[in-house]
Design an enzyme around this catalytic site. Structure first.
Site, PDB file in Angstrom:
ATOM      1  N   HIS A 186      -5.093  -6.626   8.924  1.00  0.00           N
ATOM      2  CA  HIS A 186      -4.565  -6.822   7.752  1.00  0.00           C
ATOM      3  C   HIS A 186      -4.231  -5.100   7.132  1.00  0.00           C
ATOM      4  O   HIS A 186      -4.838  -4.301   7.597  1.00  0.00           O
ATOM      5  CB  HIS A 186      -5.443  -7.490   6.655  1.00  0.00           C
ATOM      6  CG  HIS A 186      -6.865  -6.729   6.360  1.00  0.00           C
ATOM      7  ND1 HIS A 186      -8.107  -7.034   7.058  1.00  0.00           N
ATOM      8  CD2 HIS A 186      -7.117  -5.855   5.617  1.00  0.00           C
ATOM      9  CE1 HIS A 186      -9.166  -6.547   6.630  1.00  0.00           C
ATOM     10  NE2 HIS A 186      -8.514  -5.651   5.705  1.00  0.00           N
ATOM     11  N   GLU A 237      -4.164  -7.922   2.290  1.00  0.00           N
ATOM     12  CA  GLU A 237      -5.298  -7.913   1.577  1.00  0.00           C
ATOM     13  C   GLU A 237      -5.140  -7.306   0.083  1.00  0.00           C
ATOM     14  O   GLU A 237      -4.813  -6.108   0.190  1.00  0.00           O
ATOM     15  CB  GLU A 237      -6.521  -7.255   2.134  1.00  0.00           C
ATOM     16  CG  GLU A 237      -7.873  -7.185   1.466  1.00  0.00           C
ATOM     17  CD  GLU A 237      -9.037  -6.313   1.717  1.00  0.00           C
ATOM     18  OE1 GLU A 237      -9.627  -5.960   0.984  1.00  0.00           O
ATOM     19  OE2 GLU A 237      -9.015  -6.086   3.061  1.00  0.00           O
ATOM     20  N   HIS A 289       5.581   2.029   2.705  1.00  0.00           N
ATOM     21  CA  HIS A 289       5.898   0.710   2.471  1.00  0.00           C
ATOM     22  C   HIS A 289       5.290  -0.056   3.402  1.00  0.00           C
ATOM     23  O   HIS A 289       5.053   0.104   4.417  1.00  0.00           O
ATOM     24  CB  HIS A 289       7.537   0.766   2.244  1.00  0.00           C
ATOM     25  CG  HIS A 289       7.932   0.892   3.629  1.00  0.00           C
ATOM     26  ND1 HIS A 289       8.683   2.015   4.054  1.00  0.00           N
ATOM     27  CD2 HIS A 289       8.361  -0.102   4.771  1.00  0.00           C
ATOM     28  CE1 HIS A 289       9.191   1.969   5.233  1.00  0.00           C
ATOM     29  NE2 HIS A 289       8.885   0.701   5.581  1.00  0.00           N
ATOM     30  N   GLU A 313       9.932  -3.474   1.924  1.00  0.00           N
ATOM     31  CA  GLU A 313      11.027  -3.201   2.822  1.00  0.00           C
ATOM     32  C   GLU A 313      11.425  -4.551   3.168  1.00  0.00           C
ATOM     33  O   GLU A 313      10.608  -5.104   3.964  1.00  0.00           O
ATOM     34  CB  GLU A 313      11.111  -2.099   3.789  1.00  0.00           C
ATOM     35  CG  GLU A 313      12.327  -2.084   4.699  1.00  0.00           C
ATOM     36  CD  GLU A 313      12.338  -0.915   5.620  1.00  0.00           C
ATOM     37  OE1 GLU A 313      13.248  -0.535   5.903  1.00  0.00           O
ATOM     38  OE2 GLU A 313      11.100  -0.784   6.450  1.00  0.00           O
TER      39      GLU A 313
END
Length: 126
Positions: A5, A56, A74, A122
């Site tokens: 994550h 998360e 990003h 993005e």
């Protein structure tokens, strides 16, 4: 090994959940409050954690704003049609900060959205 994550700290969990779930279409996979630590963790994604990398969101109850710094770039999300995805995000009240179109000095079509905390997302063609 695999990437599990990515964690983002958010100032307003409800606004962030609205953006990632209602606007970007992720699912809340699990969410837990930790009253003794005064924080909440919410795990979001397009697939279960066992098979995909997820996002998360960490909400520290006493912190309402973060300095993003100059090192963060990003997160990227693959979509079928960047133009349609950007239009859908705008129609749902999301903020597009770079309209869909070819990247400078290349052919890749992309767009950028911004979440309620200013994190860039993005959009790229799958």
């Amino acid at each position: 090994m695999r990437l599990l994550h990515t964690m983002l700290r958010v100032g307003d969990l409800d606004a962030s959940l609205n953006f990632y779930v209602d606007i970007l279409g992720m699912r809340v996979l699990r969410q837990h409050d930790f009253p003794d630590g005064r924080f909440t963790l919410a795990y979001l994604g397009y697939a279960d954690e066992a098979s995909a990398t997820v996002l998360e969101l960490t909400h520290n109850w006493d912190t309402h704003e973060y300095d993003l710094g100059n090192g963060y770039g990003h997160i990227a999300i693959g979509v079928d049609d960047v133009y349609a995805a950007a239009d859908k995000i705008k129609a749902a009240g999301g903020k597009i900060v770079r309209e869909a179109g070819p990247m400078m000095h290349g052919q890749t079509v992309l767009a950028f959205a911004e979440d309620p905390d200013g994190y860039k997302v993005e959009l790229l063609s799958l």
